[in-house]
Scaffold this active site. Structure first.
Site, PDB file in Angstrom:
ATOM      1  N   GLU A  73     -34.779 -68.967  -0.803  1.00  0.00           N
ATOM      2  CA  GLU A  73     -35.963 -68.790   0.053  1.00  0.00           C
ATOM      3  C   GLU A  73     -36.885 -67.681  -0.423  1.00  0.00           C
ATOM      4  OE1 GLU A  73     -34.476 -70.423   4.324  1.00  0.00           O
ATOM      5  OE2 GLU A  73     -33.940 -68.376   3.860  1.00  0.00           O
TER       6      GLU A  73
HETATM    7  N1  IFG Z   1     -31.144 -70.248   5.456  1.00  0.00           N
HETATM    8  C1  IFG Z   1     -31.068 -68.908   4.882  1.00  0.00           C
HETATM    9  C2  IFG Z   1     -30.104 -67.939   5.544  1.00  0.00           C
HETATM   10  C3  IFG Z   1     -29.987 -68.149   7.046  1.00  0.00           C
HETATM   11  C4  IFG Z   1     -29.679 -69.609   7.325  1.00  0.00           C
HETATM   12  C5  IFG Z   1     -29.354 -69.819   8.792  1.00  0.00           C
HETATM   13  C6  IFG Z   1     -29.572 -69.786   3.176  1.00  0.00           C
HETATM   14  C7  IFG Z   1     -29.085 -69.768   1.759  1.00  0.00           C
HETATM   15  C8  IFG Z   1     -30.858 -70.430   6.876  1.00  0.00           C
HETATM   16  N2  IFG Z   1     -30.660 -69.035   3.472  1.00  0.00           N
HETATM   17  O1  IFG Z   1     -28.970 -70.464   4.003  1.00  0.00           O
HETATM   18  O2  IFG Z   1     -30.527 -66.609   5.290  1.00  0.00           O
HETATM   19  O3  IFG Z   1     -31.151 -67.720   7.704  1.00  0.00           O
HETATM   20  O4  IFG Z   1     -28.774 -71.082   9.009  1.00  0.00           O
END
Ligand code: IFG
Length: 521
Positions: free
Chosen positions: A332
């Site tokens: 992200e």
């Molecule tokens: N995606 C984000 C996390 C967390 C997650 C919550 C990943 C690799 C959503 N990154 O999962 O930091 O916020 O379900």
């Protein structure tokens, strides 16, 4: 035919003929052999044998490989049985024997466990094999063996011959201690719980926008400022000193678990950028963030100090992490232009190697490198990802964590108070109903390193919250990581999972009693 029906039939026969009808042999009572999670590769019941652990039993070692596993077993059984269970270096007399000489088919993590009338004999060729055998033996004993106070016996183990080994090497659990901070004791409680299912990697998500959780001596403000708050705004010393971290790593290792620390870069970095102005492109500190948005932060890719920061973190963490892996996050990075992301990884990945470690990262990073030793952790919700497939083709091994299958922070259903639902609602059967070795297009069995179940903690604050979301889906992840693909069958697995409930109750685990599972009373 039910036992009741049998009894009625027998009574009828007696009444009718007057002759004495021998009681029809009751169906063999379900024993703990039918309750093991994960399911062993080979299990031969020996119904004619029952082993009973007695007060004079000894835990007998003939190999140093078994010392820590024996101490772990003793630590579990001494409180509940009230027995001394001395650990001896001579194999003689009643009790539990841990020795070498296992069949080579058991491989580097497997074991053999043979129940005889006077001894339970465990054979393994490595410490990992002995740790895994100990977890099986725990589950062969009555659930009350898990109690912290003395219980009435008898302490029986049903006769069996087991030869076991895992499907995948990496069976992992991740805990996000950044969104909400958990004390060392809370982390140890979770380590205890994952160890019981032969999980062998513990991934600690130690930094994010909301918190930096590990002391870095060369950058002290990271914890002084970055470790002072969390989601929701609680303040305090919400971080681990390096000594506390080393203690957690050792605690996990004493249960056969390797720790993988994660410092998420170049995104998810607000806590670091709130701690040091110079880590920001505009030279201004960011405010501390206690919300739950993602994707808004990025290290300053074109400033030299960014790479000094990254190198200092990697150097200090590598020095206190005995395991071979460091996780650099990489997910992200929505505020890092693609070209900058590539520039960043070109400089960060070699630093992990420089300090003797192998990189694990959320799968986005793998498009930036041809290094096939790096491990992409797939967290997508699709069954195709061309960069991951290309990496697998080059030889990278993929760690499978599909969010809509095995993210433990996903709500079970629309009534689940805790958790998120961006990847969908994930009931227990959803977590089970996929094949890690045939899930992602172009990523076959031989390209898969294993399965890991992440627990993100935006909405998770207490051990009770952790346990409600991790149980029963963490044991499901453990089953997918360990059991042979040939036994993948929900109708057969669900009763085994349900039979774990008495054990979890004794351990005080407040699990989600999914309506999909036949829970044993
Ligand atoms: N995606 C984000 C996390 C967390 C997650 C919550 C990943 C690799 C959503 N990154 O999962 O930091 O916020 O379900």
């Amino acid at each position: 035919m039910t036992t009741k029906l049998k009894a009625a039939l027998a009574a009828l026969l007696i009444a009718g003929s007057g002759a004495l009808v021998t009681e029809t042999a009751a169906a063999a009572p379900a024993t703990t052999l039918q309750e093991l999670v994960p399911q062993p590769a080979q299990l031969q019941p020996r119904p004619e044998i029952t082993f009973t652990l007695t007060a004079t039993a000894k835990i007998q070692l003939s190999t140093p490989d078994a010392r820590q596993p024996a101490e772990l077993l003793a630590g579990i059984l001494r409180p509940s049985t009230g027995y001394a269970l001395p650990i001896t270096d001579t194999v003689q007399g009643d009790g539990i024997v841990l020795t070498s000489g296992a069949d080579p088919k058991t491989g580097p993590e497997g074991y053999q466990l043979d129940v005889t009338p006077k001894q339970v004999v465990i054979r393994a060729n490595t410490p990992a094999g002995h740790f895994n055998a100990v977890q099986t033996l725990r589950q062969l004993l009555p659930a009350k063996a898990e109690a912290k106070t003395k219980q009435q016996g008898p302490w029986q183990v049903p006769g069996a011959s087991i030869l076991d080994h895992p499907r995948y090497h990496h069976r992992g659990a991740m805990l996000d201690v950044s969104r909400h901070f958990f004390t060392p004791d809370q982390v140890k409680r979770y380590i205890d719980q994952i160890a019981a299912f032969k999980i062998n990697y513990f991934h600690l998500h130690l930094s994010d926008d909301q918190g930096w959780r590990l002391e870095i001596k060369s950058w002290p403000e990271l914890t002084k400022i970055g470790g002072s708050t969390e989601v929701g705004g609680r303040t305090g010393k919400l971080f681990y000193t390096q000594d506390q971290y080393k203690d957690l790593v050792a605690y996990a290792a004493a249960r056969g678990i390797t720790t993988i620390p994660e410092f998420d870069v170049p995104g998810h970095t607000n806590a670091a950028q709130a701690s040091y102005a110079e880590l920001n492109c505009d030279g201004k500190k960011r405010p501390l963030y206690t919300g739950t948005e993602v994707g808004f932060s990025s290290l300053c890719i074109n400033k030299e100090i960014t790479y000094k920061f990254v190198e200092d973190v990697i150097r200090e963490v590598a020095a206190i992490t005995p395991g071979p892996y460091l996780h650099i996050g990489g997910d992200e990075a929505l505020s890092t232009p693609d070209a900058d992301y590539q520039t960043f990884m070109n400089r960060a990945l070699p630093l992990v190697k420089k300090y003797g470690k192998t990189t694990v990262g959320w799968h986005e990073f793998v498009k930036t490198t041809k290094d096939t030793s790096t491990i992409p952790q797939f967290w997508g919700t699709t069954t195709t990802d061309e960069n991951v497939a290309a990496a697998a083709k080059r030889g990278n091994k993929v760690l499978m964590s599909p969010a809509n299958r095995i993210y433990l922070d996903m709500k079970y259903d629309k009534n689940t108070k805790l958790g998120l639902d961006w990847a969908g609602l994930v009931e227990v059967k959803d977590s089970y109903s996929w094949n890690p070795g045939a899930y992602l297009k172009g990523v076959a069995e031989q390209n898969v390193r294993g399965v890991e179940a992440p627990l993100w903690t935006e909405t998770i604050k207490t051990s009770q919250d952790i346990e409600y979301m991790a149980f029963p889906r963490l044991p499901v992840a453990a089953e997918l990581g360990w059991a042979q693909a040939s036994v993948h069958n929900w109708d057969r697995f669900a009763p085994r999972l349900g039979a774990q409930a008495p054990r979890w109750k004794v351990q005080g685990i407040g699990f989600y009693a999914s309506p999909q599972v036949p829970w044993k009373k």
